[in-house]
Design a protein around this motif. Structure first.
Motif, PDB file in Angstrom:
ATOM      1  N   ALA A  54      73.253 -28.182 -52.881  1.00 57.80           N
ATOM      2  CA  ALA A  54      72.858 -27.133 -53.816  1.00 57.80           C
ATOM      3  C   ALA A  54      72.091 -27.759 -54.971  1.00 57.80           C
ATOM      4  O   ALA A  54      71.903 -28.970 -55.039  1.00 57.80           O
ATOM      5  CB  ALA A  54      74.091 -26.387 -54.310  1.00 57.80           C
ATOM      6  N   MET A  55      71.657 -26.955 -55.921  1.00 59.03           N
ATOM      7  CA  MET A  55      70.818 -27.449 -57.003  1.00 59.03           C
ATOM      8  C   MET A  55      71.541 -28.481 -57.871  1.00 59.03           C
ATOM      9  O   MET A  55      70.924 -29.411 -58.381  1.00 59.03           O
ATOM     10  CB  MET A  55      70.350 -26.290 -57.881  1.00 59.03           C
ATOM     11  N   GLY A  56      72.849 -28.327 -58.029  1.00 56.52           N
ATOM     12  CA  GLY A  56      73.583 -29.214 -58.920  1.00 56.52           C
ATOM     13  C   GLY A  56      74.233 -30.407 -58.254  1.00 56.52           C
ATOM     14  O   GLY A  56      74.463 -31.438 -58.902  1.00 56.52           O
ATOM     15  N   SER A  57      74.532 -30.296 -56.960  1.00 51.11           N
ATOM     16  CA  SER A  57      75.213 -31.376 -56.250  1.00 51.11           C
ATOM     17  C   SER A  57      75.463 -30.955 -54.813  1.00 51.11           C
ATOM     18  O   SER A  57      75.217 -29.799 -54.432  1.00 51.11           O
ATOM     19  CB  SER A  57      76.565 -31.703 -56.909  1.00 51.11           C
ATOM     20  N   PHE A  58      75.986 -31.874 -54.022  1.00 54.53           N
ATOM     21  CA  PHE A  58      76.503 -31.500 -52.712  1.00 54.53           C
ATOM     22  C   PHE A  58      77.746 -30.648 -52.909  1.00 54.53           C
ATOM     23  O   PHE A  58      78.554 -30.913 -53.816  1.00 54.53           O
ATOM     24  CB  PHE A  58      76.896 -32.751 -51.912  1.00 54.53           C
ATOM     25  N   GLU A  59      77.906 -29.621 -52.092  1.00 55.18           N
ATOM     26  CA  GLU A  59      79.134 -28.852 -52.140  1.00 55.18           C
ATOM     27  C   GLU A  59      80.305 -29.761 -51.775  1.00 55.18           C
ATOM     28  O   GLU A  59      80.242 -30.501 -50.797  1.00 55.18           O
ATOM     29  CB  GLU A  59      79.055 -27.664 -51.182  1.00 55.18           C
ATOM     30  N   GLY A  60      81.354 -29.731 -52.597  1.00 57.80           N
ATOM     31  CA  GLY A  60      82.498 -30.594 -52.392  1.00 57.80           C
ATOM     32  C   GLY A  60      82.423 -31.897 -53.155  1.00 57.80           C
ATOM     33  O   GLY A  60      83.359 -32.690 -53.113  1.00 57.80           O
TER      34      GLY A  60
END
Length: 213
Positions: free
Chosen positions: A37-43
């Motif tokens: 995602a835009m902010g980081s990997f999910e998880g």
């Protein structure tokens, strides 16, 4: 450029280093795939927000070649991903990658934003007191990507250079200015104006300039 060698994500957890408990997300775990995602990997997550996290630091990369060097230099087997990186590859050292470079990473598109500013946790996690000092001396810090286009990334995703917006400041050159050439006003001013440079670095470099006035 080829394929990534591994994909790791993880949330902050408590670590016991030298008898002291600290929170850190440096201990990431291998996964087959993850959505970027835009902010980081999910998880994925961070603890030290002054060094990690945020849109300009969504993905942490550490060059694969450095593991052999550090293992040899310190006569100790240093295993991935002990620098807390999400991904790695060969042929993408700090001298080979430039601020603003745009890459295709699996289904996502990412852009190089800044060198990593290392903290003492990399020494603590590897139980090597001199490691942080050596990382800063060499500029072998790894670096961060921001996300331009979200997408799924698997553990064998290709990482392909799409565009190089400038060829003046590699990550290694930028690290050298920030860590070792803090009185070089001309270089600092040029680096600040580099397309794609992270806001946190611009702020730090502007602080250096104000100290010179």
């Amino acid at each position: 450029m080829g394929k990534i060698l591994y994909l790791h994500i993880g949330k902050p957890e408590l670590k016991n280093w030298i008898g002291k408990t600290e929170e850190s997300a440096i201990g990431k775990k291998s996964v087959k795939e993850a959505f970027l995602a835009m902010g980081s990997f999910e998880g994925d997550g961070v603890a030290a927000t002054e060094f990690h996290g945020g849109p300009d630091r969504a993905v942490c990369f550490y060059p694969a070649e450095h593991y052999r060097q550090w293992s040899s230099e310190f006569n100790k087997s240093i295993e991935v991903p002990t620098f807390g990186e999400n991904i790695s590859a060969h042929g993408m050292k700090e001298s080979d990658v430039y601020i603003g470079d745009i890459y295709r990473l699996g289904e996502a598109t990412v852009q190089v934003s800044q060198g990593r500013i290392p903290c003492s946790k990399i020494s603590k996690n590897n139980q090597i007191d001199l490691l942080l000092k050596k990382v800063v001396q060499t500029g072998y810090t790894g670096y961060f990507f921001r996300v331009l286009e979200e997408g799924l990334v698997n553990e064998e995703a290709e990482i392909i250079l799409l565009d190089r917006v400038q060829e003046d400041f590699s990550i290694l050159e930028a690290n050298d200015i920030l860590f070792h050439r803090r009185n070089d006003v001309a270089a600092i001013e040029s680096l600040i104006g580099t397309e794609g440079l992270a806001e946190a670095w611009k702020q730090e470099l502007n602080k250096l300039l104000k100290q010179k006035n």
